[in-house]
Structure formats: structure tokens, C-alpha cells
Write a protein that holds these residues in place. Structure first.
Motif, PDB file in Angstrom:
ATOM      1  N   ASN A 204      -2.400  11.147 -11.096  1.00  0.00           N
ATOM      2  CA  ASN A 204      -2.901  11.450 -12.435  1.00  0.00           C
ATOM      3  C   ASN A 204      -4.410  11.663 -12.356  1.00  0.00           C
ATOM      4  O   ASN A 204      -5.191  10.720 -12.366  1.00  0.00           O
ATOM      5  N   ILE A 205      -4.821  12.915 -12.232  1.00  0.00           N
ATOM      6  CA  ILE A 205      -6.240  13.264 -12.090  1.00  0.00           C
ATOM      7  C   ILE A 205      -6.650  14.157 -13.251  1.00  0.00           C
ATOM      8  O   ILE A 205      -5.987  15.154 -13.524  1.00  0.00           O
TER       9      ILE A 205
ATOM     10  N   TYR B 155       0.803  -1.223   0.000  1.00  0.00           N
ATOM     11  CA  TYR B 155       0.000   0.000   0.000  1.00  0.00           C
ATOM     12  C   TYR B 155       0.839   1.276   0.000  1.00  0.00           C
ATOM     13  O   TYR B 155       0.284   2.369   0.096  1.00  0.00           O
ATOM     14  N   ARG B 156       2.153   1.127  -0.130  1.00  0.00           N
ATOM     15  CA  ARG B 156       2.993   2.330  -0.129  1.00  0.00           C
ATOM     16  C   ARG B 156       2.651   3.271  -1.286  1.00  0.00           C
ATOM     17  O   ARG B 156       2.540   4.497  -1.062  1.00  0.00           O
ATOM     18  N   PRO B 157       2.458   2.795  -2.533  1.00  0.00           N
ATOM     19  CA  PRO B 157       2.105   3.738  -3.601  1.00  0.00           C
ATOM     20  C   PRO B 157       0.829   4.527  -3.317  1.00  0.00           C
ATOM     21  O   PRO B 157       0.736   5.701  -3.678  1.00  0.00           O
ATOM     22  N   VAL B 158      -0.143   3.890  -2.667  1.00  0.00           N
ATOM     23  CA  VAL B 158      -1.366   4.618  -2.293  1.00  0.00           C
ATOM     24  C   VAL B 158      -1.018   5.719  -1.297  1.00  0.00           C
ATOM     25  O   VAL B 158      -1.464   6.871  -1.439  1.00  0.00           O
ATOM     26  N   ARG B 159      -0.224   5.375  -0.287  1.00  0.00           N
ATOM     27  CA  ARG B 159       0.154   6.381   0.705  1.00  0.00           C
ATOM     28  C   ARG B 159       0.922   7.519   0.061  1.00  0.00           C
ATOM     29  O   ARG B 159       0.725   8.687   0.409  1.00  0.00           O
ATOM     30  N   GLN B 160       1.812   7.196  -0.865  1.00  0.00           N
ATOM     31  CA  GLN B 160       2.594   8.238  -1.510  1.00  0.00           C
ATOM     32  C   GLN B 160       1.709   9.226  -2.262  1.00  0.00           C
ATOM     33  O   GLN B 160       1.966  10.432  -2.270  1.00  0.00           O
ATOM     34  N   ARG B 161       0.662   8.726  -2.901  1.00  0.00           N
ATOM     35  CA  ARG B 161      -0.256   9.624  -3.611  1.00  0.00           C
ATOM     36  C   ARG B 161      -1.077  10.449  -2.631  1.00  0.00           C
ATOM     37  O   ARG B 161      -1.364  11.616  -2.884  1.00  0.00           O
ATOM     38  N   VAL B 162      -1.444   9.831  -1.510  1.00  0.00           N
ATOM     39  CA  VAL B 162      -2.148  10.586  -0.477  1.00  0.00           C
ATOM     40  C   VAL B 162      -1.240  11.669   0.094  1.00  0.00           C
ATOM     41  O   VAL B 162      -1.675  12.801   0.348  1.00  0.00           O
ATOM     42  N   TYR B 163       0.044  11.341   0.308  1.00  0.00           N
ATOM     43  CA  TYR B 163       0.995  12.346   0.792  1.00  0.00           C
ATOM     44  C   TYR B 163       1.055  13.526  -0.180  1.00  0.00           C
ATOM     45  O   TYR B 163       1.131  14.686   0.238  1.00  0.00           O
TER      46      TYR B 163
ATOM     47  N   ILE C 107     -18.453  18.720  -7.068  1.00  0.00           N
ATOM     48  CA  ILE C 107     -17.330  18.421  -6.187  1.00  0.00           C
ATOM     49  C   ILE C 107     -17.304  16.940  -5.807  1.00  0.00           C
ATOM     50  O   ILE C 107     -16.238  16.364  -5.601  1.00  0.00           O
ATOM     51  N   GLN C 108     -18.491  16.306  -5.746  1.00  0.00           N
ATOM     52  CA  GLN C 108     -18.535  14.889  -5.395  1.00  0.00           C
ATOM     53  C   GLN C 108     -17.853  14.045  -6.471  1.00  0.00           C
ATOM     54  O   GLN C 108     -17.145  13.086  -6.160  1.00  0.00           O
ATOM     55  N   ALA C 109     -18.063  14.431  -7.746  1.00  0.00           N
ATOM     56  CA  ALA C 109     -17.396  13.719  -8.834  1.00  0.00           C
ATOM     57  C   ALA C 109     -15.886  13.918  -8.758  1.00  0.00           C
ATOM     58  O   ALA C 109     -15.105  13.009  -9.043  1.00  0.00           O
ATOM     59  N   GLN C 110     -15.469  15.098  -8.322  1.00  0.00           N
ATOM     60  CA  GLN C 110     -14.036  15.380  -8.177  1.00  0.00           C
ATOM     61  C   GLN C 110     -13.435  14.555  -7.042  1.00  0.00           C
ATOM     62  O   GLN C 110     -12.294  14.083  -7.128  1.00  0.00           O
ATOM     63  N   ARG C 111     -14.211  14.365  -5.993  1.00  0.00           N
ATOM     64  CA  ARG C 111     -13.742  13.517  -4.887  1.00  0.00           C
ATOM     65  C   ARG C 111     -13.582  12.074  -5.349  1.00  0.00           C
ATOM     66  O   ARG C 111     -12.634  11.390  -4.955  1.00  0.00           O
ATOM     67  N   LEU C 112     -14.518  11.605  -6.169  1.00  0.00           N
ATOM     68  CA  LEU C 112     -14.411  10.246  -6.689  1.00  0.00           C
ATOM     69  C   LEU C 112     -13.181  10.108  -7.579  1.00  0.00           C
ATOM     70  O   LEU C 112     -12.438   9.118  -7.484  1.00  0.00           O
ATOM     71  N   ASP C 113     -12.945  11.099  -8.435  1.00  0.00           N
ATOM     72  CA  ASP C 113     -11.756  11.072  -9.296  1.00  0.00           C
ATOM     73  C   ASP C 113     -10.481  11.012  -8.459  1.00  0.00           C
ATOM     74  O   ASP C 113      -9.529  10.303  -8.807  1.00  0.00           O
ATOM     75  N   THR C 114     -10.464  11.749  -7.362  1.00  0.00           N
ATOM     76  CA  THR C 114      -9.278  11.778  -6.501  1.00  0.00           C
ATOM     77  C   THR C 114      -9.084  10.439  -5.805  1.00  0.00           C
ATOM     78  O   THR C 114      -7.961   9.941  -5.691  1.00  0.00           O
ATOM     79  N   LEU C 115     -10.184   9.849  -5.359  1.00  0.00           N
ATOM     80  CA  LEU C 115     -10.096   8.535  -4.715  1.00  0.00           C
ATOM     81  C   LEU C 115      -9.540   7.499  -5.672  1.00  0.00           C
ATOM     82  O   LEU C 115      -8.639   6.717  -5.327  1.00  0.00           O
ATOM     83  N   LEU C 116     -10.055   7.485  -6.897  1.00  0.00           N
ATOM     84  CA  LEU C 116      -9.569   6.515  -7.888  1.00  0.00           C
ATOM     85  C   LEU C 116      -8.107   6.765  -8.217  1.00  0.00           C
ATOM     86  O   LEU C 116      -7.337   5.822  -8.425  1.00  0.00           O
ATOM     87  N   ALA C 117      -7.716   8.038  -8.253  1.00  0.00           N
ATOM     88  CA  ALA C 117      -6.325   8.364  -8.574  1.00  0.00           C
ATOM     89  C   ALA C 117      -5.376   7.877  -7.481  1.00  0.00           C
ATOM     90  O   ALA C 117      -4.227   7.517  -7.765  1.00  0.00           O
TER      91      ALA C 117
ATOM     92  N   PHE D 130      -5.548   5.144  -5.992  1.00  0.00           N
ATOM     93  CA  PHE D 130      -5.294   3.736  -6.297  1.00  0.00           C
ATOM     94  C   PHE D 130      -4.819   3.547  -7.749  1.00  0.00           C
ATOM     95  O   PHE D 130      -4.702   2.410  -8.210  1.00  0.00           O
ATOM     96  N   ASP D 131      -4.559   4.662  -8.439  1.00  0.00           N
ATOM     97  CA  ASP D 131      -4.119   4.637  -9.834  1.00  0.00           C
ATOM     98  C   ASP D 131      -5.120   3.887 -10.721  1.00  0.00           C
ATOM     99  O   ASP D 131      -4.754   3.079 -11.576  1.00  0.00           O
ATOM    100  N   LEU D 132      -6.410   4.183 -10.517  1.00  0.00           N
ATOM    101  CA  LEU D 132      -7.476   3.499 -11.242  1.00  0.00           C
ATOM    102  C   LEU D 132      -8.363   4.478 -12.011  1.00  0.00           C
ATOM    103  O   LEU D 132      -9.522   4.186 -12.277  1.00  0.00           O
ATOM    104  N   SER D 133      -7.803   5.624 -12.369  1.00  0.00           N
ATOM    105  CA  SER D 133      -8.603   6.619 -13.083  1.00  0.00           C
ATOM    106  C   SER D 133      -9.159   6.071 -14.391  1.00  0.00           C
ATOM    107  O   SER D 133     -10.276   6.408 -14.792  1.00  0.00           O
ATOM    108  N   SER D 134      -8.405   5.209 -15.052  1.00  0.00           N
ATOM    109  CA  SER D 134      -8.850   4.666 -16.338  1.00  0.00           C
ATOM    110  C   SER D 134     -10.010   3.682 -16.185  1.00  0.00           C
ATOM    111  O   SER D 134     -10.665   3.328 -17.165  1.00  0.00           O
TER     112      SER D 134
END
Length: 627
Positions: free
Chosen positions: A491-492, A443-451, A510-520, A522-526
Motif C-alpha cells: 500500500n504505497i 518477517y514473511r510479510p515483509v519478504r512478501q511485499r519485497v517479492y 525519488i528519495q521520498a518515494q524510496r522512503l515511502d516504499t521502505l515503510l510500505a 513494513f506496512d507502516l505507511s500511516s
């Protein structure tokens, strides 16, 4: 936890310190003495996890419904007799206790190794005598208690101090936990969670006044005794020779006591008959062999002083302070005395990586911090923040993060933003299994994106923001120093939004933007379109499983089926039926076809019963904070 040897001493040599009491009777007495008041118990939740987690099959964890039912019954029992519960969780590891934290984590590693050795050698789960708290239980417990309508708080410093302080300042009925430090604090009564009978509401009260009578001490002497014996601040070996001298001159050695018990009696006698002769006339360092440890010792004693309390062992002057690790610590917790913590930091506000180093994991680059220490705290976040290095400079955002932290609505966020340092305790991981990476790495890559989101992003593949000090437990990590982990750019679509947008904005979309950020994260924007096609309660599950199976290539289809089966097939089952559910012996399944057949059979049967109806909306970590 707590004072070395004190628990065993009380149990074996001072049994009269422990008195059986009944919470219902105590509550009735409290109401008669304080008309209009509500009897309140402060619960040290971290001490209670073992008591609450009762399933026999504990190695794999996951008995969420059973556990939630246990918590609900606990709350219901106290509520029925008119007792209010306030739950405190650990939220920070103080720097003075980092060494002790590391020592315990390494000890836990050895215990976990024994568990896996037992499983491999006997091909069965060990008994409760080897019990280890399932991973993530403390975090899940916070949200479970909130769902049950309970006030749940997360500490900004050592949790036992905040528990003791809350009980002291709010005239609480008592503290429920399992830590001998609660015998040292001069606060409300201390009750044992391990001795609690929920059926009768009987438990054991450990009386500090009776302990003092047994030792010939005053209540104000207990912090001094605790530090001379060794606790979470003072290493046990610091006063080993001093304790030996006390023991050799102790004339009343009890045959009924073991050596540790006689040491406690000998040190207590030295305090009452030797040190007290010169109390107020000589400084404590003139009567004790403190040497270079003077500042640490004073800090240890002062750590037991609750707001408004003073110690007779300090010559009381407002300007009396000691210097410790370039920090200034007041000798009293009097709220009128000011605590200032000047911090000497590197003059470089931003440190560039040397050419050729890994931008995602650089062990050499120093921590990037704000170099200016202001006299006043613009965020008004209380005294605990004055010894922290503020990484995020937006006062409003830091205040929001702090509020979320205190209300136990977020995890690690405030630690990252306020001090740039986080920790993660032991997980049940087999250190000898090279096929499965530690969760710390998964889960380090997830944490790094959150950082990156919390501390500010940058161009290229990595962020130019500050590295975060990670104290994460994993195989081979001696924990002598933290890993310095760099933020990783996300990558958002449309760029990374600010925390002000994500947390405070009420704009349309803004809710859609929050979803985009959550997916990003986990690197799952696509995969946004595919994930949105799934029912919302299962979107988070799919997001996690996709990420997990991309990161860990040793996971197989059967593992995926097992995860999905738990999510789909068990939610309609009543708690008692789940408790009696038979375990599937993987050794009896000869192939993947057997597992698929079993999965298909279970899902078909449960589909008709539950219809996969979901009753609880999942928590979105990027939702705005609660009002």
C-alpha cells in the motif's frame, strides 16, 4: 565441508602435508618473484566467521563493536605487511548441493536444541565447545568489511569454486579458509584459518603435492578421489560398497590409521594401480560401478575443474557431455567450450490460484516462470545464469541486481529475481518455545511485499506474480520441499514504483518515494509523519521495533526497553570497556520496576557522556546501487 574423512586423515596419518609458514615471509618472496605485483590472499569468509567472532558471551550475540574491532585488527595486520585481502561469501546454493545443504541444516537444528537444553537445565551459557555462529553474522560481516575498505564479493555459484578460480586466475599468494576441497582444486596454495596466529602471522599450509606423494596420485587424480570418497555433490553412501571392495583387497593396511584413513589409502591405490592401467582406453563408467549415478558422478568430478583445466579421466572431445536433470553439463571447464542448460518448464506463464486457497501461502501452485529459453543471454551475466530460470525479464534491471549481488551490496534480491528461489539458514531459536514464532514467519510479510516489488505487483490482497520458493529453517520444517510464498501487494501512496524508478532514477523527489516504499514493506505507511520526527539514525530502528512488536504479541515493555537501551546507551563506549561490561542477570531483577530503574540510571549516565551522537549513516536498502 569438503571431502569426507580427508581432514582427519591428513592430520593423523600425513602430518608432513601440513607445513608451518609465515605470511610476511611468503609475501616478501612473492614480491621478489613478481616485481610490481601485490601479494593477494583470497579469503573464504564463511570459513573464518568462527575465527573472527571471539566474545565469550556468544549465545545472545550482539557484541558488534567487539566483532568490528576484531575484523579491523585482522585487516590491519595483513595490510601492515603489504598483503591484499579479497573476501568471498556464499551467495547461492547450487541445486546439486541442495540435499547436502538440507542435511547440514537439520544437523544444526539438533546442535541448537542441545544449546537450549543446556541453558534451561543449568541456567547458564554453554562454553565455546558448543559455539554456534550468531544469527545474521555473515551478512553483517560483509558490510563491516566494506566499511573497512575491503573488497568483498558474493558468489554466483558455489563459493569454494569461485575462491579457487580467483586464486588460480590471478596468481594469488594463496587461499585462507578451512575446507578440504581446497586440497582438491589445482589452484594456488591453501592455508588454514584455524591455525593462524595473528600476532606472528604464522599458519599451516596444506600442500596438495605432498598429499599426492603420500597417496601415489597425480594432481589430476584428486577430483576423482574426492568423488569416490564422497563430497558435497556425491553422497557418501553412493560408493560405500565400492570403497569396501577396495579396502578388502588393499594389502598395505596401516595399523596407525583408523578405518577411514585406510579406506582413503585403499581407494587411492585402486586409482593408481587399477584404473590408471586403462586410462584413456576405457571410459570411466566402464571401470567404475556408476550405474544410474553416472551423470551426477561426472558432474562432481567436473566441478573441480577451474577455467581452462581438463581432466585426463575424460576422453576429451568437445562434444562430450552428459545429461543431468534436463540440463547439459560440459565435461570440461575450458572457456572455449560452450555450456548450455536447456530447461523444461511448465507451459503456463501465469498460474491462477484455485478458489478457496490462501493467496499468501499456497503449497500447491506451481512456480511461475519464463517458459522461453534463449540461446544467448541478453544480460551477459555469465555462465552461472544459463542454468537459472529467469523470473525478471528486464535485462538492465537484472544486470543491476547481479552487480549488487556480486559486490555484496544486497541480500537475496538477485536470487529472487534470477531464479525465484531463496534460502535462510539456522537461527538460534528454541524449537520447544511455542510463545515466540520463528523469524521465518515473523518477517514473511515483509519478504512478501519485497517479492511484490521485485517481481511485479497485482490487484487485491495478493500479487498475481510468481510464487517464490523459500527454503527457510524453522521448527517442524523437514525441508523436503520449499514453501511456495506468494508476493503481497503493498500500500504505497501513488502506487508501487518500478525498480527502474527506485534504482536508476535521479528525478527530484525519488528519495521520498524510496522512503515511502521502505515503510510500505513494513506496512507502516500511516506512521510516516511520526517516524520522520525521529532522528534519522534511529528511524530504521523504530521502523523495525514497531513492526516486530506488532507481529509478536508475546514481547513486553521490558523487551522494548532492552532494544532501545542497546541503541542509545552503548554507542559512546570504547570497545575494551564494552568487552568488560558486566551482564545483567535477569533472575536478580524481581519486577518491571527494577528494569525501568536500571534503564533510567544507565541512560541518564550515558546521556551526559555520549550526547547520543551518531557517526554512521544507516544503510537504506532502497538506495540506488553504488557506482
Amino acid at each position: 565441508m569438503g571431502v569426507r574423512g580427508l581432514h582427519g586423515f591428513v592430520a593423523s596419518s600425513c602430518p608432513h602435508v601440513c607445513t608451518v609458514v609465515n605470511f610476511k615471509e611468503l609475501a616478501e618472496r612473492h614480491r621478489s618473484q613478481h616485481p610490481g605485483g601485490t601479494p593477494t590472499i583470497v579469503v573464504d569468509a564463511m570459513c573464518c566467521l568462527r575465527y573472527w567472532y571471539t566474545p565469550e558471551s556468544w549465545v545472545c550475540g550482539g557484541q558488534w563493536r567487539e566483532y568490528y574491532s576484531s575484523l579491523r585488527e585482522f585487516v590491519r595486520t595483513f595490510t601492515a605487511v603489504g598483503i591484499k585481502l579479497i573476501f568471498f561469501f556464499d551467495g547461492m546454493v547450487e541445486q546439486s548441493k541442495r540435499d547436502e545443504w538440507v542435511k547440514r541444516r537439520l544437523k544444526n537444528n539438533r546442535e541448537i536444541a542441545k544449546i537450549f537444553h543446556y541453558i534451561k537445565s543449568r541456567r547458564e551459557q554453554p562454553g565455546r565447545n558448543m559455539f554456534f555462529i550468531p544469527s545474521g553474522l555473515a551478512i553483517f560481516t560483509r558490510f563491516a568489511l566494506k566499511a573497512l575498505g575491503q573488497e568483498t564479493l558474493c558468489s554466483l555459484q558455489e563459493a569454494d569454486y569461485e575462491v579457487a578460480s580467483y586464486g588460480f586466475q590471478n596468481n594469488c599468494l594463496g587461499i585462507l579458509g578451512e575446507d578440504t576441497d581446497y586440497l582438491i582444486y589445482d589452484t594456488c596454495p591453501y592455508f588454514s584459518i584455524s591455525e593462524l596466529s595473528l600476532d606472528s602471522l604464522d599458519t599451516v599450509m596444506l600442500c596438495r603435492e605432498k598429499l599426492c606423494q603420500s597417496l601415489g596420485l597425480h594432481l589430476a587424480d584428486l577430483p576423482l578421489l574426492a568423488c569416490l570418497l564422497g563430497n558435497d555433490v556425491i553422497p557418501e553412501g553412493m560408493f560405500e560398497s565400492f570403497r569396501y571392495k577396495c579396502l578388502t583387497s588393499y594389502a598395505s593396511v596401516r595399523e596407525s590409521c583408523d578405518r577411514k584413513g585406510n579406506v582413503i589409502l585403499a581407494v587411492a591405490e585402486h586409482i593408481s594401480k587399477v584404473l590408471r592401467l586403462h586410462q584413456g582406453e576405457k571410459k570411466l563408467e566402464e571401470m567404475l560401478p556408476l550405474g544410474p549415478n553416472k551423470a551426477l558422478f561426472y558432474k562432481g568430478v567436473a566441478s573441480y575443474l577451474l577455467p581452462g583445466q581438463k581432466s585426463p579421466w575424460f576422453i576429451q572431445k568437445p562434444e562430450d557431455v552428459v545429461t543431468l536433470d534436463k540440463q547439459v553439463l560440459s565435461m570440461s571447464s575450458d572457456p572455449e567450450s560452450k555450456q548450455e542448460f536447456p530447461v523444461c518448464m511448465d507451459s503456463e506463464s501465469k498460474q491462477k490460484l484455485p478458489v478457496g486457497t490462501d493467496p499468501e501461502f499456497n503449497l500447491e501452485a506451481p512456480m511461475c516462470t519464463n517458459t522461453e529459453v534463449k540461446q544467448e543471454d541478453p544480460v551477459n551475466v555469465g555462465p552461472e545464469a544459463k542454468h537459472q530460470v529467469t523470473v525478471v525479464l528486464d535485462p538492465e534491471i537484472l544486470k543491476v541486481a547481479r552487480a549488487q549481488h556480486v559486490q555484496a551490496e544486497s541480500y537475496l534480491v538477485y536470487s529472487v529475481m534470477s531464479s525465484g528461489e531463496v534460502e535462510c539458514s539456522n537461527s538460534l531459536e528454541d524449537a520447544t518455545d511455542q510463545a515466540l514464532p520463528s523469524q521465518a514467519f515473523v518477517y514473511r510479510p515483509v519478504r512478501q511485499r519485497v517479492y511484490s516489488l521485485l517481481l511485479g505487483g497485482g490487484g487485491g490482497g495478493s500479487s498475481t506474480g510468481p510464487a517464490v520458493k523459500e527454503w527457510f529453517v524453522y521448527s517442524g520444517n523437514p525441508l523436503r520441499q520449499p514453501d511456495l510464498v506468494r508476493p503481497l501487494q503493498m500500500n504505497i501512496p501513488g502506487g508501487t514504483p518500478s525498480l527502474r524508478q527506485l534504482w536508476l532514477s535521479q528525478e527530484p523527489g525519488i528519495q521520498a518515494q524510496r522512503l515511502d516504499t521502505l515503510l510500505a514493506c513494513f506496512d507502516l505507511s500511516s506512521s510516516r509523519e511520526e517516524l520522520q520526527a525521529v532522528e534519522r539514525p534511529f528511524q530504521a530502528l523504530c521502523c523495525l521495533l514497531v513492526y516486530l512488536f506488532v507481529q509478536v504479541d508475546t514481547l513486553c515493555l521490558e523487551d522494548l526497553h532492552a532494544f532501545i537501551a542497546q541503541a542509545l546507551c552503548l554507542q559512546g563506549k570504547p570497545t575494551m570497556e564494552l568487552a568488560d561490561l558486566q551482564e545483567v542477570d535477569s533472575m536478580s531483577l524481581t519486577s518491571g520496576e527494577d528494569i525501568n530503574h536500571l534503564l533510567e540510571k544507565v541512560c541518564t549516565e550515558e546521556a551526559a557522556e555520549s550526547g547520543y551522537q551518531t557517526r554512521v549513516k544507516p544503510l537504506d536498502p532502497l538506495d540506488p546501487p553504488s557506482e
